[in-house]
Design an enzyme around this catalytic site. Structure first.
Site, PDB file in Angstrom:
ATOM      1  N   GLY A  92       0.817  -1.200   0.000  1.00  0.00           N
ATOM      2  CA  GLY A  92       0.000   0.000   0.000  1.00  0.00           C
ATOM      3  C   GLY A  92       0.847   1.244   0.000  1.00  0.00           C
ATOM      4  O   GLY A  92       2.074   1.194  -0.032  1.00  0.00           O
ATOM      5  N   GLU A  93       0.161   2.371   0.037  1.00  0.00           N
ATOM      6  CA  GLU A  93       0.849   3.658   0.019  1.00  0.00           C
ATOM      7  C   GLU A  93       0.069   4.634   0.878  1.00  0.00           C
ATOM      8  O   GLU A  93      -1.158   4.683   0.830  1.00  0.00           O
ATOM      9  CB  GLU A  93       0.966   4.185  -1.411  1.00  0.00           C
ATOM     10  CG  GLU A  93       1.737   5.491  -1.518  1.00  0.00           C
ATOM     11  CD  GLU A  93       1.969   5.905  -2.959  1.00  0.00           C
ATOM     12  OE1 GLU A  93       2.603   6.951  -3.176  1.00  0.00           O
ATOM     13  OE2 GLU A  93       1.513   5.179  -3.862  1.00  0.00           O
ATOM     14  N   PHE A  96       3.206   8.510   4.693  1.00  0.00           N
ATOM     15  CA  PHE A  96       4.638   8.342   4.943  1.00  0.00           C
ATOM     16  C   PHE A  96       5.369   7.984   3.660  1.00  0.00           C
ATOM     17  O   PHE A  96       6.442   8.493   3.367  1.00  0.00           O
ATOM     18  CB  PHE A  96       4.829   7.231   5.984  1.00  0.00           C
ATOM     19  CG  PHE A  96       6.254   7.014   6.415  1.00  0.00           C
ATOM     20  CD1 PHE A  96       6.706   7.510   7.626  1.00  0.00           C
ATOM     21  CD2 PHE A  96       7.142   6.300   5.631  1.00  0.00           C
ATOM     22  CE1 PHE A  96       8.012   7.306   8.040  1.00  0.00           C
ATOM     23  CE2 PHE A  96       8.452   6.086   6.034  1.00  0.00           C
ATOM     24  CZ  PHE A  96       8.886   6.607   7.241  1.00  0.00           C
ATOM     25  N   GLY A  97       4.804   7.088   2.887  1.00  0.00           N
ATOM     26  CA  GLY A  97       5.445   6.587   1.678  1.00  0.00           C
ATOM     27  C   GLY A  97       4.845   5.244   1.320  1.00  0.00           C
ATOM     28  O   GLY A  97       3.699   4.959   1.661  1.00  0.00           O
ATOM     29  N   CYS A  98       5.606   4.424   0.648  1.00  0.00           N
ATOM     30  CA  CYS A  98       5.119   3.106   0.223  1.00  0.00           C
ATOM     31  C   CYS A  98       5.516   2.025   1.220  1.00  0.00           C
ATOM     32  O   CYS A  98       6.541   2.122   1.885  1.00  0.00           O
ATOM     33  CB  CYS A  98       5.672   2.760  -1.157  1.00  0.00           C
ATOM     34  SG  CYS A  98       5.051   3.845  -2.461  1.00  0.00           S
ATOM     35  N   ASP A 219      -2.747   9.632  17.130  1.00  0.00           N
ATOM     36  CA  ASP A 219      -3.387   9.318  15.851  1.00  0.00           C
ATOM     37  C   ASP A 219      -4.068   7.949  15.937  1.00  0.00           C
ATOM     38  O   ASP A 219      -3.930   7.114  15.046  1.00  0.00           O
ATOM     39  CB  ASP A 219      -2.359   9.347  14.716  1.00  0.00           C
ATOM     40  CG  ASP A 219      -3.025   9.448  13.338  1.00  0.00           C
ATOM     41  OD1 ASP A 219      -4.191   9.885  13.269  1.00  0.00           O
ATOM     42  OD2 ASP A 219      -2.383   9.091  12.331  1.00  0.00           O
TER      43      ASP A 219
END
Length: 426
Positions: A92-93, A96-98, A219
């Protein structure tokens, strides 16, 4: 569900504290210096209050000075583990990034292979790097069955630039958010939902109360709760976590970040963060388990888009209450148990943070609900897992965090919930 960040009034510079670096000396001098500077973000305690003395207070000990068992990976090792970050290994992405699925050698048995999740920092500048540092500093020194385990990290430079990666235990059964989704072909049973609620409460109680320092998650949400192969729930993604207030102080003053629909009203209004902010988010999550709906869903009719506003008229009448239960569950069978769970949620959603229970108290209430609900619903997990390409160790964050102005943040409804008074927000 997008994350947000905005500042209340004038942004204050948070005090910097020098931190010993958690990154090993094998990394470059540049990386070592960078992490020390960025790592101070977690220890900064800009926590003033009219009733407390903010000067001369004791700082929490630097987390990075504590021993940890994190393994330092080279970028080459992670390229090999993920087949050169192949699309076929991509989970997934998110913001934050991948995130990629990888396979590494077991530290206990070199002949054994272990599945891991490799999260690669995107090109998001210093904010993304600070979150990377926070994850290393927090997960490197805390350990609990209901927190996702951080195995190691990578911090080095190569021809592609600065590489920052995190390596976690692999969580094969996706996030709770994926299973609550209307698209899920395998919805969670009521018994499973109660167990997940317990697991998540244990994780938060550990962070808040069971260490010599307090960590505020900041979060907490369904997409940050992942499920392992035994369907145990574990909290993930600690990039926004903060140390709680120092002894004698009531809160930490900080930029307001989190996810719309989960953030506590007093935190949105003032930027004053306490562990009770997490308790509010947990209360919202309990209503997700009860209803199968997200806290904020723009795809629903206008009157049903905000979960807490939608459920409020149904809470005082048992017959009406049944209408908000997830239609995929046996409503009549779980009605009494779900109502008891809603009472716990309402305690967490108290208008004033000070009157909300601590997470250890929430867990005690939950345990009673579970005991009284024994035999209700199937305790077995879903028969079919959610497809992995839709999952992420980022826990389903398809939308990236973005800066938003306080006037357009849709948070005033949170302030009005569970209170007869309407509080005006800027």
């Amino acid at each position: 569900m997008g994350c947000f960040q905005f500042y209340i009034g004038e942004k204050k510079d948070e005090p910097k504290t020098t931190k010993s670096n958690v990154i090993s000396s094998s990394c470059s001098a540049f990386t070592d210096r960078e992490v020390r500077q960025s790592g101070s973000e977690l220890n900064s305690q800009n926590a003033s209050d009219a009733s407390t003395e903010s000067r001369g207070r004791n700082q929490f000990p630097s987390l990075s000075e504590r021993p940890n068992n994190l393994k330092v990976f080279t970028f080459a090792e992670l390229k090999a583990a993920t087949k050169n970050f192949s699309r076929s290994t991509k989970l997934g992405e998110g913001g934050f990034g991948c995130v990629y699925k990888g396979v590494i050698k077991s530290s206990d048995d070199p002949l054994k292979r272990v599945d891991v999740a490799v999260k690669q920092l995107g090109r998001r500048g210093m904010q993304g790097h600070k979150e990377w540092v926070t994850e290393v500093n927090v997960l490197g020194v805390v350990e609990h069955p209901n927190l996702v385990k951080l195995i190691g990290y990578c911090a080095e430079d190569d021809e592609r630039g600065i590489q920052r990666l995190l390596i976690y235990e692999f969580m094969p059964n996706s996030s709770v958010d994926d299973h609550l989704s209307v698209k899920s072909e395998a919805p969670l049973s009521w018994a499973m939902r109660l167990k997940i609620a317990q697991d998540a409460a244990r994780g938060l109680a550990y962070l808040h109360e069971e260490m010599e320092f307090q960590i505020i998650f900041r979060d907490f949400k369904a997409s940050n709760i992942l499920l392992d192969e035994e369907w145990n729930a574990k909290l993930s993604d600690f990039g926004l976590a903060r140390l709680g207030p120092s002894e004698g102080l009531t809160h930490v003053s900080t930029a307001v970040v989190g996810t719309m629909g989960y953030a506590a009203p007093e935190y949105i209004q003032t930027g004053r963060l306490t562990s009770k902010s997490d308790v509010w988010s947990y209360g919202v999550f309990l209503y997700e388990l009860i209803t199968g709906r997200r806290p904020l869903d723009r795809n629903r009719p206008r009157s049903e888009q905000k979960l807490l506003e939608w459920v409020k008229p149904y809470l005082s009448d048992a017959k009406k209450f049944q209408q908000i239960l997830d239609p995929r569950l046996e409503r009549k069978q779980i009605l009494k148990s779900a109502h008891k769970l809603s009472l716990v949620a309402n305690r967490c959603l108290s208008r004033h943070g000070k009157t909300r229970p601590k997470m250890s108290e929430v867990l005690q209430m939950l345990n009673r609900v579970v005991e009284e609900s024994a035999g209700i619903g199937s305790p077995h997990p879903p028969l079919k897992n959610v497809e992995q390409k839709e999952t992420s160790q980022e826990a389903g964050k398809s939308s990236k965090r973005r800066i938003m102005d306080t006037r357009v943040i849709d948070g005033s409804w949170l302030v009005r919930m569970w209170s007869s008074k309407h509080v005006r927000t800027c």
